[in-house]
Scaffold this motif. Sequence first.
Motif, mmCIF file in Angstrom:
data_model
loop_
_atom_site.group_PDB
_atom_site.id
_atom_site.type_symbol
_atom_site.label_atom_id
_atom_site.label_comp_id
_atom_site.label_asym_id
_atom_site.label_seq_id
_atom_site.Cartn_x
_atom_site.Cartn_y
_atom_site.Cartn_z
ATOM 1 N N ILE A 189 1.154 -1.621 -0.234
ATOM 2 C CA ILE A 189 -0.405 0.353 0.141
ATOM 3 C C ILE A 189 0.545 1.573 0.244
ATOM 4 N N ARG A 190 -0.080 2.515 -0.174
ATOM 5 C CA ARG A 190 0.701 3.719 -0.315
ATOM 6 C C ARG A 190 0.437 4.479 0.780
ATOM 7 N N ASP A 191 0.599 5.346 1.057
ATOM 8 C CA ASP A 191 0.241 6.625 1.666
ATOM 9 C C ASP A 191 1.139 7.488 1.794
ATOM 10 N N LYS A 192 1.170 8.836 0.308
ATOM 11 C CA LYS A 192 2.429 9.962 0.687
ATOM 12 C C LYS A 192 2.086 10.943 1.439
ATOM 13 N N THR A 193 1.187 11.022 2.432
ATOM 14 C CA THR A 193 1.418 11.831 3.679
ATOM 15 C C THR A 193 2.109 11.609 4.721
ATOM 16 N N ARG A 194 2.694 10.313 4.844
ATOM 17 C CA ARG A 194 2.996 9.602 5.668
ATOM 18 C C ARG A 194 4.660 9.686 5.951
ATOM 19 N N PHE A 195 5.035 9.848 7.039
ATOM 20 C CA PHE A 195 6.875 10.049 6.871
ATOM 21 C C PHE A 195 7.134 9.683 7.941
ATOM 22 N N THR A 196 8.574 8.821 8.149
ATOM 23 C CA THR A 196 9.379 8.456 8.973
ATOM 24 C C THR A 196 9.669 9.573 9.610
ATOM 25 N N TYR A 197 11.297 9.462 10.490
ATOM 26 C CA TYR A 197 12.193 10.550 10.762
ATOM 27 C C TYR A 197 12.848 9.771 9.794
ATOM 28 N N ASN A 198 12.978 9.008 9.522
ATOM 29 C CA ASN A 198 14.308 9.054 8.222
ATOM 30 C C ASN A 198 13.453 9.377 6.505
ATOM 31 N N GLY A 199 12.281 9.972 6.287
ATOM 32 C CA GLY A 199 12.346 10.033 5.086
ATOM 33 C C GLY A 199 10.571 9.791 4.981
ATOM 34 N N ALA A 200 10.508 9.298 3.832
ATOM 35 C CA ALA A 200 9.269 9.057 3.207
ATOM 36 C C ALA A 200 8.746 7.415 3.384
ATOM 37 N N TRP A 201 7.268 6.948 3.687
ATOM 38 C CA TRP A 201 6.963 5.666 4.706
ATOM 39 C C TRP A 201 6.941 5.034 3.438
ATOM 40 N N TYR A 202 7.333 3.712 3.071
ATOM 41 C CA TYR A 202 7.146 2.614 2.153
ATOM 42 C C TYR A 202 7.007 1.493 2.659
ATOM 43 N N ASP A 203 6.280 0.525 2.115
ATOM 44 C CA ASP A 203 5.920 -0.798 2.162
ATOM 45 C C ASP A 203 6.393 -1.662 1.337
ATOM 46 N N GLY A 204 7.692 -1.112 2.115
ATOM 47 C CA GLY A 204 8.267 -2.628 1.356
ATOM 48 C C GLY A 204 9.710 -2.430 1.839
ATOM 49 N N TRP A 205 10.891 -2.674 1.007
ATOM 50 C CA TRP A 205 12.633 -2.419 1.759
ATOM 51 C C TRP A 205 13.001 -1.632 1.058
ATOM 52 N N GLU A 206 13.681 -0.548 2.345
ATOM 53 C CA GLU A 206 14.180 0.463 0.860
ATOM 54 C C GLU A 206 16.157 0.855 0.986
ATOM 55 N N THR A 207 16.480 0.896 0.710
ATOM 56 C CA THR A 207 17.800 1.345 1.510
ATOM 57 C C THR A 207 18.444 2.904 1.386
ATOM 58 N N ARG A 208 20.036 2.938 1.915
ATOM 59 C CA ARG A 208 20.024 4.671 1.605
ATOM 60 C C ARG A 208 20.131 4.692 0.270
ATOM 61 N N ARG A 209 20.338 6.171 -0.177
ATOM 62 C CA ARG A 209 21.205 5.866 -1.266
ATOM 63 C C ARG A 209 22.747 5.963 -1.802
ATOM 64 N N HIS A 210 23.640 5.956 -2.532
ATOM 65 C CA HIS A 210 25.222 5.582 -2.524
ATOM 66 C C HIS A 210 25.826 5.120 -2.432
ATOM 67 N N ASN A 211 25.137 3.804 -2.338
ATOM 68 C CA ASN A 211 26.221 2.547 -1.355
ATOM 69 C C ASN A 211 27.037 2.274 -2.129
#
Length: 338
Positions: A53-75
């Motif tokens: 699911i997706r809720d574009k209004t939802r954010f966590t301390y680290n950024g936008a909330w996503y219902d999945g696995w997401e890693t940081r940029r520039h690995n």
Amino acid sequence: MSSVSVVDLSYFDAHVRSKYSDVIGAKLGGKVISFSDEFFAEASNLLTARPPIRDKTRFTYNGAWYDGWETRRHNPEPADWVIIKVGVTSARLVACEIDTTFFDGNQAPAVSVEAAYSETEPEASTEWTTVLERTDCRPSARQFFLRAAGETKDFYNYVRLKMYPDGGISRFRLYGTPVPVFPAAIDTEIDLAHVSNGGVAIKCSDEHFGTVDNLLVSGRGVDMGDGWETTRSRVTGHEDWVIVKLGAKGVIDRIVVDTAFFRGNFPDKVRVEGSDATSDEAVLDNGDWTVLVPDAKAAADFEHEFKISHDKPVSYVKLTMVPDGGIKRLRVYGRRVL
């Protein structure tokens, strides 16, 4: 080198999902044991049974909330990775789904899948077999991959998903055939329909609200959402049904039909039949069924247990709801025959 083909959703549903189990899914007991990074969204979301699911209004301390696995940029490494313990003792792997739904612009650009069999958790020295060669991922899309038949003989209990170099994936499904460990004594009573023992739902009339694979997993679930539920019928004489291939041919002692959490939408009646057909094609074509449980009045949120007097072995069972409704679990307890 692995050999896979890309297939569409209709082919996948007809030839994979209806014949095999998602052996890494959370509802079967699959779990994440290690990962390289999960800065934005947890790796365990990959195994969630429900669609993302997706809720574009939802954010966590680290950024936008996503219902999945997401890693940081520039690995700085070639790939991010997650290691998953298969939910059954081990399994032969047939196909996989990589789902990047809602990851658009931040999706994993490419992925690969490896598998291993290990008596302990994988280490640096673990030898991995490639199941899916590195392949590009599309944004916000479901992609389905089928392994070549000749590559599905080996069995595994750990899986490693890599994404190159980083990004997000919503869901990861890996379909296959569980390799059960049966009791040494052949006359031991076991649940022949349980997915861990090789049971699989091969065809049904409808699964509008809940899928039939839920019938064959452990426990009594958490709510109505993890059972099998069909649409409401308005046609006189209507019946909904599912055909289950047992993990082993056996003589049935008792059958349990559980309507846990179905309190206003349980079936009026249930019926169970058995067949000793030798193939899926045969059982679907000839309709040669023996009644094991005649039409029985069902109750809300209740485990119905039926003693079975039929002494001939069966390899398939057919569960029928009259006329429709929802069922949480099906247990088919019996003794194997060789």
